[in-house]
Design a protein around this motif. Structure first.
Motif, PDB file in Angstrom:
ATOM      1  N   LEU A 200       4.919 -49.849 -31.229  1.00  0.00           N
ATOM      2  CA  LEU A 200       3.885 -51.021 -31.516  1.00  0.00           C
ATOM      3  C   LEU A 200       2.551 -50.164 -31.582  1.00  0.00           C
ATOM      4  CD1 LEU A 200       2.255 -51.254 -28.247  1.00  0.00           C
ATOM      5  CD2 LEU A 200       4.435 -52.196 -27.872  1.00  0.00           C
ATOM      6  N   THR A 201       1.363 -50.939 -32.120  1.00  0.00           N
ATOM      7  CA  THR A 201       0.177 -50.614 -32.510  1.00  0.00           C
ATOM      8  C   THR A 201      -0.540 -51.333 -31.190  1.00  0.00           C
ATOM      9  OG1 THR A 201       0.337 -49.923 -34.637  1.00  0.00           O
ATOM     10  CG2 THR A 201      -1.898 -50.228 -33.736  1.00  0.00           C
ATOM     11  N   LEU A 202      -1.174 -50.652 -30.136  1.00  0.00           N
ATOM     12  CA  LEU A 202      -1.870 -51.512 -29.358  1.00  0.00           C
ATOM     13  C   LEU A 202      -3.329 -51.927 -29.666  1.00  0.00           C
ATOM     14  CD1 LEU A 202      -1.792 -48.904 -26.303  1.00  0.00           C
ATOM     15  CD2 LEU A 202      -0.654 -50.734 -26.451  1.00  0.00           C
ATOM     16  N   ASP A 203      -3.334 -53.320 -29.129  1.00  0.00           N
ATOM     17  CA  ASP A 203      -4.608 -53.839 -29.392  1.00  0.00           C
ATOM     18  C   ASP A 203      -5.379 -53.844 -28.163  1.00  0.00           C
ATOM     19  OD1 ASP A 203      -6.700 -55.350 -30.702  1.00  0.00           O
ATOM     20  OD2 ASP A 203      -6.003 -57.137 -29.604  1.00  0.00           O
ATOM     21  N   GLY A 204      -4.684 -53.482 -26.949  1.00  0.00           N
ATOM     22  CA  GLY A 204      -5.086 -53.252 -25.653  1.00  0.00           C
ATOM     23  C   GLY A 204      -4.077 -53.156 -24.362  1.00  0.00           C
ATOM     24  N   LEU A 205      -4.570 -52.221 -23.338  1.00  0.00           N
ATOM     25  CA  LEU A 205      -3.564 -51.966 -22.584  1.00  0.00           C
ATOM     26  C   LEU A 205      -4.391 -51.658 -21.291  1.00  0.00           C
ATOM     27  CD1 LEU A 205      -0.955 -50.568 -21.470  1.00  0.00           C
ATOM     28  CD2 LEU A 205      -1.794 -48.431 -22.123  1.00  0.00           C
TER      29      LEU A 205
ATOM     30  N   ALA B 229      14.327 -42.890  -3.026  1.00  0.00           N
ATOM     31  CA  ALA B 229      15.002 -44.098  -3.453  1.00  0.00           C
ATOM     32  C   ALA B 229      13.563 -45.115  -3.746  1.00  0.00           C
ATOM     33  CB  ALA B 229      15.858 -44.603  -2.743  1.00  0.00           C
ATOM     34  N   ALA B 230      12.966 -44.899  -2.525  1.00  0.00           N
ATOM     35  CA  ALA B 230      11.709 -45.611  -2.354  1.00  0.00           C
ATOM     36  C   ALA B 230      10.541 -45.535  -3.553  1.00  0.00           C
ATOM     37  CB  ALA B 230      10.777 -45.455  -1.091  1.00  0.00           C
ATOM     38  N   CYS B 231      10.683 -44.278  -4.116  1.00  0.00           N
ATOM     39  CA  CYS B 231       9.688 -43.869  -5.080  1.00  0.00           C
ATOM     40  C   CYS B 231      10.343 -44.545  -6.483  1.00  0.00           C
ATOM     41  CB  CYS B 231       9.626 -42.572  -5.264  1.00  0.00           C
ATOM     42  SG  CYS B 231       8.634 -41.713  -4.052  1.00  0.00           S
ATOM     43  N   ARG B 232      11.732 -44.430  -6.504  1.00  0.00           N
ATOM     44  CA  ARG B 232      12.348 -45.175  -7.826  1.00  0.00           C
ATOM     45  C   ARG B 232      12.350 -46.426  -8.002  1.00  0.00           C
ATOM     46  NH1 ARG B 232      15.840 -41.123  -6.771  1.00  0.00           N
ATOM     47  NH2 ARG B 232      17.118 -42.362  -5.412  1.00  0.00           N
ATOM     48  N   ARG B 233      12.159 -47.090  -6.965  1.00  0.00           N
ATOM     49  CA  ARG B 233      11.861 -48.600  -6.604  1.00  0.00           C
ATOM     50  C   ARG B 233      10.588 -49.160  -7.116  1.00  0.00           C
ATOM     51  NH1 ARG B 233      15.100 -48.266  -1.923  1.00  0.00           N
ATOM     52  NH2 ARG B 233      13.145 -48.194  -0.599  1.00  0.00           N
ATOM     53  N   ALA B 234       9.628 -48.337  -6.831  1.00  0.00           N
ATOM     54  CA  ALA B 234       8.253 -48.811  -6.984  1.00  0.00           C
ATOM     55  C   ALA B 234       8.024 -48.209  -8.451  1.00  0.00           C
ATOM     56  CB  ALA B 234       7.205 -47.853  -6.291  1.00  0.00           C
ATOM     57  N   LEU B 235       8.606 -47.476  -9.101  1.00  0.00           N
ATOM     58  CA  LEU B 235       8.505 -46.768 -10.541  1.00  0.00           C
ATOM     59  C   LEU B 235       9.069 -47.841 -11.150  1.00  0.00           C
ATOM     60  CD1 LEU B 235       8.709 -43.103  -9.865  1.00  0.00           C
ATOM     61  CD2 LEU B 235       6.642 -44.212 -10.719  1.00  0.00           C
ATOM     62  N   ASP B 236      10.346 -48.391 -10.892  1.00  0.00           N
ATOM     63  CA  ASP B 236      11.091 -49.403 -11.554  1.00  0.00           C
ATOM     64  C   ASP B 236      10.502 -50.668 -11.813  1.00  0.00           C
ATOM     65  OD1 ASP B 236      13.228 -47.580 -12.034  1.00  0.00           O
ATOM     66  OD2 ASP B 236      14.465 -48.501 -10.494  1.00  0.00           O
ATOM     67  N   LEU B 237       9.539 -51.181 -11.089  1.00  0.00           N
ATOM     68  CA  LEU B 237       8.663 -52.217 -10.999  1.00  0.00           C
ATOM     69  C   LEU B 237       7.331 -51.984 -11.647  1.00  0.00           C
ATOM     70  CD1 LEU B 237       9.375 -53.343  -7.504  1.00  0.00           C
ATOM     71  CD2 LEU B 237      10.337 -54.409  -9.500  1.00  0.00           C
ATOM     72  N   LEU B 238       6.931 -50.674 -11.855  1.00  0.00           N
ATOM     73  CA  LEU B 238       5.557 -50.373 -12.484  1.00  0.00           C
ATOM     74  C   LEU B 238       5.202 -51.361 -13.872  1.00  0.00           C
ATOM     75  CD1 LEU B 238       2.843 -49.236 -12.473  1.00  0.00           C
ATOM     76  CD2 LEU B 238       4.197 -47.189 -13.722  1.00  0.00           C
ATOM     77  N   PRO B 239       6.179 -51.314 -14.738  1.00  0.00           N
ATOM     78  CA  PRO B 239       6.011 -51.815 -16.021  1.00  0.00           C
ATOM     79  C   PRO B 239       5.416 -53.380 -15.997  1.00  0.00           C
ATOM     80  CG  PRO B 239       8.155 -50.608 -16.313  1.00  0.00           C
ATOM     81  CD  PRO B 239       7.623 -50.671 -15.061  1.00  0.00           C
ATOM     82  N   ARG B 240       5.692 -53.935 -15.161  1.00  0.00           N
ATOM     83  CA  ARG B 240       5.198 -55.171 -14.902  1.00  0.00           C
ATOM     84  C   ARG B 240       3.880 -55.323 -14.721  1.00  0.00           C
ATOM     85  NH1 ARG B 240       7.318 -57.670  -9.004  1.00  0.00           N
ATOM     86  NH2 ARG B 240       5.604 -56.173  -7.590  1.00  0.00           N
ATOM     87  N   ALA B 241       3.262 -54.109 -14.124  1.00  0.00           N
ATOM     88  CA  ALA B 241       1.824 -54.087 -14.003  1.00  0.00           C
ATOM     89  C   ALA B 241       0.945 -53.790 -15.296  1.00  0.00           C
ATOM     90  CB  ALA B 241       1.552 -53.280 -12.788  1.00  0.00           C
ATOM     91  N   LEU B 242       1.710 -53.181 -16.274  1.00  0.00           N
ATOM     92  CA  LEU B 242       0.940 -52.926 -17.383  1.00  0.00           C
ATOM     93  C   LEU B 242       0.805 -54.209 -18.360  1.00  0.00           C
ATOM     94  CD1 LEU B 242       2.787 -49.514 -18.137  1.00  0.00           C
ATOM     95  CD2 LEU B 242       0.652 -50.073 -16.937  1.00  0.00           C
ATOM     96  N   LEU B 243      -0.184 -54.347 -18.820  1.00  0.00           N
ATOM     97  CA  LEU B 243      -0.406 -55.576 -19.458  1.00  0.00           C
ATOM     98  C   LEU B 243      -0.796 -55.097 -20.967  1.00  0.00           C
ATOM     99  CD1 LEU B 243      -2.590 -57.930 -17.264  1.00  0.00           C
ATOM    100  CD2 LEU B 243      -0.133 -57.876 -17.563  1.00  0.00           C
ATOM    101  N   VAL B 244       0.182 -55.182 -21.718  1.00  0.00           N
ATOM    102  CA  VAL B 244      -0.049 -54.738 -23.254  1.00  0.00           C
ATOM    103  C   VAL B 244      -0.234 -55.764 -24.276  1.00  0.00           C
ATOM    104  CG1 VAL B 244       1.473 -53.084 -24.699  1.00  0.00           C
ATOM    105  CG2 VAL B 244       1.901 -52.879 -22.436  1.00  0.00           C
ATOM    106  N   ARG B 245      -1.274 -55.528 -24.989  1.00  0.00           N
ATOM    107  CA  ARG B 245      -1.458 -56.455 -26.179  1.00  0.00           C
ATOM    108  C   ARG B 245      -1.227 -55.753 -27.359  1.00  0.00           C
ATOM    109  NH1 ARG B 245      -6.637 -57.210 -24.138  1.00  0.00           N
ATOM    110  NH2 ARG B 245      -7.413 -56.680 -26.255  1.00  0.00           N
ATOM    111  N   GLU B 246      -0.250 -56.210 -28.178  1.00  0.00           N
ATOM    112  CA  GLU B 246       0.078 -55.677 -29.556  1.00  0.00           C
ATOM    113  C   GLU B 246      -0.655 -56.060 -30.520  1.00  0.00           C
ATOM    114  OE1 GLU B 246       3.973 -54.617 -32.078  1.00  0.00           O
ATOM    115  OE2 GLU B 246       4.062 -56.084 -30.643  1.00  0.00           O
ATOM    116  N   ARG B 247      -1.089 -55.307 -31.438  1.00  0.00           N
ATOM    117  CA  ARG B 247      -2.115 -55.577 -32.599  1.00  0.00           C
ATOM    118  C   ARG B 247      -1.530 -56.286 -33.620  1.00  0.00           C
ATOM    119  NH1 ARG B 247      -6.016 -51.070 -34.715  1.00  0.00           N
ATOM    120  NH2 ARG B 247      -7.272 -51.675 -32.787  1.00  0.00           N
ATOM    121  N   CYS B 248      -2.000 -57.583 -33.971  1.00  0.00           N
ATOM    122  CA  CYS B 248      -1.024 -58.281 -34.773  1.00  0.00           C
ATOM    123  C   CYS B 248      -1.335 -57.830 -36.225  1.00  0.00           C
ATOM    124  CB  CYS B 248      -1.381 -59.578 -34.954  1.00  0.00           C
ATOM    125  SG  CYS B 248      -1.191 -60.342 -33.417  1.00  0.00           S
ATOM    126  N   SER B 249      -0.332 -57.715 -37.360  1.00  0.00           N
ATOM    127  CA  SER B 249      -0.388 -57.152 -38.487  1.00  0.00           C
ATOM    128  C   SER B 249      -1.264 -58.132 -39.422  1.00  0.00           C
ATOM    129  CB  SER B 249       0.987 -56.883 -39.245  1.00  0.00           C
ATOM    130  OG  SER B 249       1.583 -55.921 -38.469  1.00  0.00           O
TER     131      SER B 249
END
Length: 128
Positions: free
Chosen positions: A56-61, A108-128
């Motif tokens: 994806l080409t980012l419009d915002g992150l 295990a605690a670190c893995r749990r936190a890192l597994d949930l991390l993507p929900r906190a990344l707000l990604v806007r994809e550039r529209c073509s």
């Protein structure tokens, strides 16, 4: 000279888990001095590089702090608007989205936190 993001994150993760200044330890060793190697605390830390599911080409992150799971200590955004972000292993080069460090009582605690991390990344994809 600053370190690459992944190398700096490894040092930071080690420091957070042990309470030791690992950059100072490295410098002491390079100077031929005896470093202090006694941990000040016992914990675990983990690092994860976050990639998009597909090209994806980012419009915002950005990071939404209210969605960050407990245990995430820091997040560094690696891709910028207009750049191509892609999963690893493709024929062309692209950027990962972010690099994160988690700290917890065990791996295990670190893995749990890192597994949930993507929900906190707000990604806007550039529209073509």
């Amino acid at each position: 000279m600053s370190e690459p993001p992944a190398e700096a994150a490894v040092l930071r993760a080690g420091e957070l888990a042990t309470g030791m200044d690992l950059a100072r330890t490295r410098n002491d060793l390079a100077a031929g001095d005896e470093p202090e190697l006694t941990p000040r605390r016992r914990g675990a830390s983990g690092i994860r590089i976050v990639y998009p599911q597909s090209d994806l080409t980012l419009d915002g992150l950005r990071v939404e702090p209210s969605y960050l799971p407990g245990g995430i200590w820091e997040v560094e955004l690696l891709a910028r608007p207009g750049e191509l972000a892609r999963p690893p292993g493709g024929a062309q080069e692209g950027f990962p989205l972010a690099l994160a460090v988690a700290v917890g009582e065990d791996g295990a605690a670190c893995r749990r936190a890192l597994d949930l991390l993507p929900r906190a990344l707000l990604v806007r994809e550039r529209c073509s």
